[in-house]
Write a protein that holds these residues in place. Structure first.
Motif, PDB file in Angstrom:
ATOM      1  N   LYS A  52      -5.700  23.838  -2.217  1.00 12.57           N
ATOM      2  CA  LYS A  52      -6.329  22.643  -1.667  1.00 12.57           C
ATOM      3  C   LYS A  52      -5.210  21.586  -2.080  1.00 12.57           C
ATOM      4  N   GLN A  53      -5.505  20.299  -1.222  1.00 14.24           N
ATOM      5  CA  GLN A  53      -4.906  19.046  -1.368  1.00 14.24           C
ATOM      6  C   GLN A  53      -5.652  17.839  -1.404  1.00 14.24           C
ATOM      7  N   MET A  54      -4.926  16.969  -2.286  1.00 18.69           N
ATOM      8  CA  MET A  54      -6.050  15.792  -2.420  1.00 18.69           C
ATOM      9  C   MET A  54      -4.975  14.531  -2.275  1.00 18.69           C
ATOM     10  N   PRO A  55      -5.021  13.742  -1.325  1.00 18.89           N
ATOM     11  CA  PRO A  55      -4.080  12.591  -1.143  1.00 18.89           C
ATOM     12  C   PRO A  55      -4.525  11.550  -1.733  1.00 18.89           C
ATOM     13  N   GLU A  56      -3.758  10.693  -2.180  1.00 12.25           N
ATOM     14  CA  GLU A  56      -4.183   9.498  -3.229  1.00 12.25           C
ATOM     15  C   GLU A  56      -3.460   8.153  -2.565  1.00 12.25           C
ATOM     16  N   VAL A  57      -4.154   7.002  -2.560  1.00 12.64           N
ATOM     17  CA  VAL A  57      -3.917   5.860  -1.849  1.00 12.64           C
ATOM     18  C   VAL A  57      -4.186   4.745  -3.260  1.00 12.64           C
ATOM     19  N   ARG A  58      -3.015   3.950  -3.183  1.00  8.50           N
ATOM     20  CA  ARG A  58      -2.931   2.748  -4.214  1.00  8.50           C
ATOM     21  C   ARG A  58      -2.537   1.411  -3.447  1.00  8.50           C
ATOM     22  N   LEU A  66       0.975  -1.175   0.046  1.00  6.96           N
ATOM     23  CA  LEU A  66       0.158   0.115  -0.032  1.00  6.96           C
ATOM     24  C   LEU A  66       0.921   1.142  -0.071  1.00  6.96           C
ATOM     25  N   VAL A  67       0.577   2.289  -0.800  1.00  2.63           N
ATOM     26  CA  VAL A  67       1.426   3.442  -1.126  1.00  2.63           C
ATOM     27  C   VAL A  67       0.102   4.510  -0.799  1.00  2.63           C
ATOM     28  N   ALA A  68       0.505   5.375   0.263  1.00  2.00           N
ATOM     29  CA  ALA A  68      -0.399   6.498   0.377  1.00  2.00           C
ATOM     30  C   ALA A  68       0.453   7.819   0.240  1.00  2.00           C
ATOM     31  N   MET A  69       0.002   8.483  -0.833  1.00  2.00           N
ATOM     32  CA  MET A  69       0.929   9.588  -1.008  1.00  2.00           C
ATOM     33  C   MET A  69       0.070  10.937  -0.483  1.00  2.00           C
ATOM     34  N   ALA A  70       0.700  11.796  -0.094  1.00  2.00           N
ATOM     35  CA  ALA A  70       0.253  13.132   0.586  1.00  2.00           C
ATOM     36  C   ALA A  70      -0.755  13.809  -0.457  1.00  2.00           C
ATOM     37  N   THR A  71      -0.270  13.601  -1.757  1.00  2.00           N
ATOM     38  CA  THR A  71      -1.031  14.409  -2.855  1.00  2.00           C
ATOM     39  C   THR A  71      -0.882  13.679  -4.242  1.00  2.00           C
ATOM     40  N   VAL A  72      -1.637  14.093  -4.795  1.00  2.00           N
ATOM     41  CA  VAL A  72      -1.922  13.411  -6.304  1.00  2.00           C
ATOM     42  C   VAL A  72      -0.756  13.952  -7.234  1.00  2.00           C
ATOM     43  N   GLU A  73      -0.499  13.176  -8.302  1.00  2.00           N
ATOM     44  CA  GLU A  73       0.566  13.423  -9.017  1.00  2.00           C
ATOM     45  C   GLU A  73       0.532  14.929  -9.832  1.00  2.00           C
ATOM     46  N   ASP A  74       1.683  15.563  -9.794  1.00  2.00           N
ATOM     47  CA  ASP A  74       1.895  16.758 -10.563  1.00  2.00           C
ATOM     48  C   ASP A  74       1.505  17.886  -9.491  1.00  2.00           C
ATOM     49  N   HIS A  75       1.117  17.480  -8.164  1.00  2.54           N
ATOM     50  CA  HIS A  75       0.554  18.749  -7.450  1.00  2.54           C
ATOM     51  C   HIS A  75       1.327  18.728  -5.994  1.00  2.54           C
ATOM     52  N   ALA A  76       1.153  19.747  -5.332  1.00  6.13           N
ATOM     53  CA  ALA A  76       2.152  20.062  -4.187  1.00  6.13           C
ATOM     54  C   ALA A  76       1.448  19.782  -2.959  1.00  6.13           C
ATOM     55  N   SER A  77       1.913  19.311  -1.924  1.00  2.95           N
ATOM     56  CA  SER A  77       1.463  19.122  -0.665  1.00  2.95           C
ATOM     57  C   SER A  77       1.916  20.021   0.433  1.00  2.95           C
ATOM     58  N   LEU A  78       0.972  20.436   1.280  1.00  2.00           N
ATOM     59  CA  LEU A  78       0.967  21.379   2.169  1.00  2.00           C
ATOM     60  C   LEU A  78       1.405  21.137   3.515  1.00  2.00           C
ATOM     61  N   ARG A  79       2.386  21.722   4.308  1.00  2.00           N
ATOM     62  CA  ARG A  79       2.826  21.654   5.519  1.00  2.00           C
ATOM     63  C   ARG A  79       2.852  22.964   6.213  1.00  2.00           C
TER      64      ARG A  79
END
Length: 347
Positions: free
Chosen positions: A327-333, A267-280
């Motif tokens: 905004k930010q959208m995580p992604e899980v695969r 399982l890989v859980a990414m903070a954001t979808v491809e090509d986008h920034a994640s916020l901290r």
């Protein structure tokens, strides 16, 4: 170590007292195959606890029903009850098997790579908050936590290669400390990133595919058939849904004869979808990691599985926004074949 974990280790030691009795009883009750029985009988140069470890792993990898049958056998068989009276109080309900998350020994190993200080003098402020939150939550869930800080690309690659095999971790832990994968492996990488990669402190990229590939199933790997989870807090590009001034937010940019696929159980859980920034947040940590920790603390005691919990994380992060509507959208695969349930080990 919690009282519950001490009890689990004690149970393993108890079974080691007459492991051949346990092995024979397990075989007689069709919990293992003839081939598995012969293989376990023929293990060379192993102590009693190793025999029991291998036997328990075999049973737990067969599914929830077999696991419950095993616990029932320990409590109801006359010869076992006579030989191991200490097991009378063992609770079947203490084991929640979907993917086994450790009931006889520590749940597993949780590795955090926390890159804060970069060679160009920049810092990922707020990342220590994320690392601390993750360490606390996964310690509570029974994992042995290993923290690696400020690794360049080659050091990240080397550390993950060593962790995958546990061949030589002397550069990262006290040589006298024993590390074992247990029943699940989880790795969290907190760093800058770009599309498909995470960056070392030298800003050189390490592809995420190369990271997960190190833990692929194979005949020799003790992690084959066990869940391997990767939690990535890093950007995957520089795009933001709306152009905004970030104020106090920063961007993390630049079982025989059964077989399973080698790419299974990841399982890989990414903070954001491809090509986008994640916020901290520079003080409070990242949206993704902090939401993950909050949801784990709330939902693990309820017995919810990791994928279901990540749905809540996705929804929570999707509802967050900065004052200027970033905004930010995580992604899980995942390729998990079963549900992964993590339960608190501390009461």
């Amino acid at each position: 170590m919690s009282a519950k974990m001490q009890t689990q280790r004690q149970n393993l030691h108890i079974l080691s007292g007459d492991y051949r009795l346990i092995l024979n009883k397990v075989y007689e009750n069709n919990l293992i195959t003839q081939r598995e029985y012969n293989n376990l009988k023929s293990i060379n140069n192993a102590n009693a606890e190793t025999y029991v470890n291998d036997l328990v792993d075999k049973i737990m990898n067969k599914g929830e029903d077999k696991c419950k049958d095993f616990l029932n056998l320990l409590q109801t068989d006359g010869a076992i009850k006579e030989t191991f009276p200490q097991l009378a109080s063992l609770q079947c309900s203490a084991t929640r098997w979907e993917y086994v998350t450790g009931k006889i020994r520590p749940v597993g190993l949780f590795v955090i790579i926390n890159n804060k200080n970069f060679k160009d003098g920049s810092q990922r402020r707020g990342t220590d908050k994320d690392a601390q939150s993750l360490a606390e939550v996964f310690s509570w869930l029974g994992f042995r936590v290993l923290m690696c800080e400020d690794l360049n690309k080659d050091q990240m690659d080397q550390a993950l290669t060593f962790v995958a095999s546990l061949a030589d971790m002397s550069h990262f832990v006290d040589p006298q400390q024993v590390l074992e994968h247990g029943d699940a492996f989880i790795c969290s990488i907190l760093s800058h990133g770009k599309k498909g990669v995470v960056l070392g402190t030298d800003r050189n990229p390490l592809p995420i595919k190369e990271i997960t590939r190190k833990f692929r199933g194979c005949d020799q790997s003790v992690l084959t058939g066990k869940p391997k989870v990767f939690l990535i807090q890093a950007c995957q590009g520089s795009n933001i849904q709306r152009a905004v001034q970030m104020n106090d937010m920063e961007i993390d940019d630049d079982t025989s004869p059964l077989t399973i696929p080698e790419e299974a159980d990841v399982l890989v859980a990414m903070a954001t979808v491809e090509d986008h920034a994640s916020l901290r947040h520079i003080v409070d940590g990242s949206w993704f990691v902090q939401s993950l920790c909050e949801q784990l603390k709330e939902r693990c005691p309820r017995g919810e599985d990791i994928v279901s919990i990540l749905h809540y994380v996705n929804d929570d992060v999707a509802h967050r926004e900065t004052s200027l509507l970033a905004k930010q959208m995580p992604e899980v695969r995942f390729t998990l074949r079963k549900k992964l349930v993590l339960q608190p080990q501390c009461t």
